[in-house]
Design a protein around this motif. Structure first.
Motif, PDB file in Angstrom:
ATOM      1  N   LYS A 154       4.742   7.330  -7.961  1.00 26.99           N
ATOM      2  CA  LYS A 154       5.328   6.421  -8.959  1.00 26.99           C
ATOM      3  C   LYS A 154       5.025   6.856 -10.401  1.00 26.99           C
ATOM      4  O   LYS A 154       4.129   7.660 -10.640  1.00 26.99           O
ATOM      5  N   TYR A 171      15.381  -0.655  -3.748  1.00 25.60           N
ATOM      6  CA  TYR A 171      14.574  -1.857  -3.499  1.00 25.60           C
ATOM      7  C   TYR A 171      15.437  -3.092  -3.206  1.00 25.60           C
ATOM      8  O   TYR A 171      14.988  -4.225  -3.437  1.00 25.60           O
ATOM      9  N   HIS A 201      14.253  -6.390  -1.858  1.00 25.89           N
ATOM     10  CA  HIS A 201      13.401  -7.246  -2.705  1.00 25.89           C
ATOM     11  C   HIS A 201      14.191  -7.946  -3.808  1.00 25.89           C
ATOM     12  O   HIS A 201      13.604  -8.536  -4.712  1.00 25.89           O
ATOM     13  N   PHE A 204       9.549 -10.514  -8.702  1.00 26.90           N
ATOM     14  CA  PHE A 204       9.098  -9.292  -9.369  1.00 26.90           C
ATOM     15  C   PHE A 204      10.166  -8.194  -9.392  1.00 26.90           C
ATOM     16  O   PHE A 204       9.916  -7.088  -9.886  1.00 26.90           O
ATOM     17  N   LEU A 241       9.997  -4.572 -11.228  1.00 24.58           N
ATOM     18  CA  LEU A 241       9.858  -3.419 -10.330  1.00 24.58           C
ATOM     19  C   LEU A 241      10.871  -2.334 -10.703  1.00 24.58           C
ATOM     20  O   LEU A 241      10.507  -1.153 -10.827  1.00 24.58           O
ATOM     21  N   THR A 278      -0.870  -2.718  -0.371  1.00 24.55           N
ATOM     22  CA  THR A 278      -0.037  -2.727  -1.589  1.00 24.55           C
ATOM     23  C   THR A 278      -0.876  -2.909  -2.849  1.00 24.55           C
ATOM     24  O   THR A 278      -0.699  -2.212  -3.841  1.00 24.55           O
ATOM     25  N   ARG A 314      -4.146   4.577  -2.419  1.00 25.96           N
ATOM     26  CA  ARG A 314      -4.068   3.518  -3.439  1.00 25.96           C
ATOM     27  C   ARG A 314      -5.449   3.147  -3.966  1.00 25.96           C
ATOM     28  O   ARG A 314      -5.601   2.838  -5.159  1.00 25.96           O
ATOM     29  N   LYS A 318      -0.973  -3.760  -8.387  1.00 28.15           N
ATOM     30  CA  LYS A 318       0.006  -3.994  -7.326  1.00 28.15           C
ATOM     31  C   LYS A 318       1.361  -3.347  -7.648  1.00 28.15           C
ATOM     32  O   LYS A 318       2.040  -2.840  -6.759  1.00 28.15           O
ATOM     33  N   SER A 319       1.769  -3.365  -8.900  1.00 29.77           N
ATOM     34  CA  SER A 319       3.050  -2.735  -9.231  1.00 29.77           C
ATOM     35  C   SER A 319       2.875  -1.237  -9.494  1.00 29.77           C
ATOM     36  O   SER A 319       3.652  -0.430  -8.981  1.00 29.77           O
ATOM     37  N   ASN A 364       1.151   1.038  -8.164  1.00 26.85           N
ATOM     38  CA  ASN A 364       0.259   1.296  -7.028  1.00 26.85           C
ATOM     39  C   ASN A 364       0.374   2.723  -6.474  1.00 26.85           C
ATOM     40  O   ASN A 364       0.189   2.960  -5.292  1.00 26.85           O
ATOM     41  N   HIS A 368       4.795   4.902  -2.973  1.00 28.83           N
ATOM     42  CA  HIS A 368       5.559   4.088  -2.026  1.00 28.83           C
ATOM     43  C   HIS A 368       5.479   4.764  -0.664  1.00 28.83           C
ATOM     44  O   HIS A 368       5.402   5.987  -0.582  1.00 28.83           O
ATOM     45  N   GLY A 369       5.504   3.986   0.407  1.00 29.90           N
ATOM     46  CA  GLY A 369       5.648   4.529   1.754  1.00 29.90           C
ATOM     47  C   GLY A 369       6.615   3.659   2.542  1.00 29.90           C
ATOM     48  O   GLY A 369       6.554   2.421   2.445  1.00 29.90           O
TER      49      GLY A 369
END
Ligand code: CMP
Length: 141
Positions: free
Chosen positions: A11, A51, A54, A59, A63, A93, A104, A111-112, A114, A117-118
């Motif tokens: 990220k 995403y 979501h 969020f 995100l 997360t 992580r 949390k954002s 982080n 991604h997986g």
């Protein structure tokens, strides 16, 4: 459905902090082969599509904004039981909840932000890889 592929994103904050090499070293040392990889700057449309599940979450806008704030590394990873093994390697997360030794815990800020991604299922791994890579960009063992 095959179970030897997962998809990851390094990220923006981890990329910005020059953690790409350390994260990739951790991934490959733990038995994952890089099947495809590139650096991209995601558009809001692409991040929104990625995403999509979501989109009703509070969020979601943050995100998408975060994931488009700078370049990221996207990669397809190959290993037996890839999705579950990679989720174990990256940890929870929220890095505050992540186990010691996980990516992580070692590299994430929040949390954002982080770090990585997986994919959460074989189906999503296939979908996510397909969003970023064509067949000729993927090398499988
Ligand atoms: P990721 O594995 O990329 O999948 C969805 C992302 O949404 C997740 O990692 C987090 O970075 C982010 N996320 C999940 N829950 C929250 C939350 N409560 N607040 C902010 N971001 C979140």
């Amino acid at each position: 459905m095959r179970n030897d592929l997962t998809f990851t994103i390094i990220k923006p904050s981890a990329f910005e902090k020059n953690l790409t090499g350390a994260i990739l070293e951790t991934i490959t040392r733990n038995g994952f082969k890089i099947a495809a990889m590139k650096m991209v700057r995601m558009t809001p449309e692409k991040a929104g599509l990625f995403y999509e599940v979501h989109k009703e979450r509070p969020f979601f806008n943050d995100l998408v904004e975060y994931m488009t704030s700078g370049p990221v590394i996207v990669a397809a990873l190959q290993k037996e039981n890839a999705v579950n093994d990679f989720r174990s390697l990256i940890g929870s997360t929220d890095p505050a909840d992540a186990a010691y030794g996980t990516i992580r815990k070692m590299f994430a800020e929040s949390k954002s932000a982080n770090a990585v991604h997986g994919s959460d299922s074989d189906e999503n791994a296939e979908r996510e890889i397909g969003l970023f890579f064509s067949e000729e960009e993927i090398y499988l063992k």
